[in-house]
Design an enzyme around this catalytic site. Structure first.
Site, short mmCIF file in Angstrom:
data_model
loop_
_atom_site.label_atom_id
_atom_site.label_comp_id
_atom_site.label_asym_id
_atom_site.label_seq_id
_atom_site.Cartn_x
_atom_site.Cartn_y
_atom_site.Cartn_z
N CYS A 236 0.83 -1.21 0.00
CA CYS A 236 0.00 0.00 0.00
C CYS A 236 0.87 1.26 0.00
O CYS A 236 1.54 1.56 0.99
CB CYS A 236 -0.91 -0.06 1.23
SG CYS A 236 -1.76 1.47 1.62
N CYS B 222 0.07 3.80 2.69
CA CYS B 222 0.52 3.27 3.99
C CYS B 222 2.00 3.59 4.21
O CYS B 222 2.41 3.97 5.30
CB CYS B 222 0.31 1.76 4.06
SG CYS B 222 -1.41 1.22 3.95
#
Length: 110
Positions: free
Chosen positions: A35, A38
């Protein structure tokens, strides 16, 4: 993934001990290696762990490895930052947000 002494690696196995039985405020970053957003907020989460050391427990939970906890809290979008006060889920922030927004949430629940 815990990159400093103030950041706790949270798993399905230790979630109850580390978060639900913790007296005070805990912040858990639900994330995944693949991600991009993230990875963008990971340094901010680490900084907040240092900034609030001794006041807030800050942890990271990899959603790919710890699916039951992610499902339990309905985490469908990552990053999701969940806040727990005395073991109870009290707030959620979804997405890569500025550090100031996370600081405000911490201060709101302290």
């Amino acid at each position: 993934m815990a990159d400093n002494g103030n950041l706790v690696t949270i798993t399905d196995d230790n979630f109850e001990d580390e978060i639900e039985q913790y007296d005070g405020l805990a912040m858990v970053d639900f994330w995944a290696e693949w991600c991009g957003p993230c990875r963008m907020i990971a340094p901010l989460v680490s900084e907040l762990a240092d900034d609030f050391a001794g006041k807030v427990r800050v942890g990271k939970l990899d959603v790919d490895v710890n699916m039951s906890t992610s499902m339990r809290f309905g985490v469908r979008s990552i990053p999701s930052i969940l806040f727990f006060k005395d073991g109870q889920h009290v707030d959620t922030v979804i997405g890569a947000v500025p550090k100031t927004q996370l600081q405000q949430k911490i201060e709101q629940h302290l």
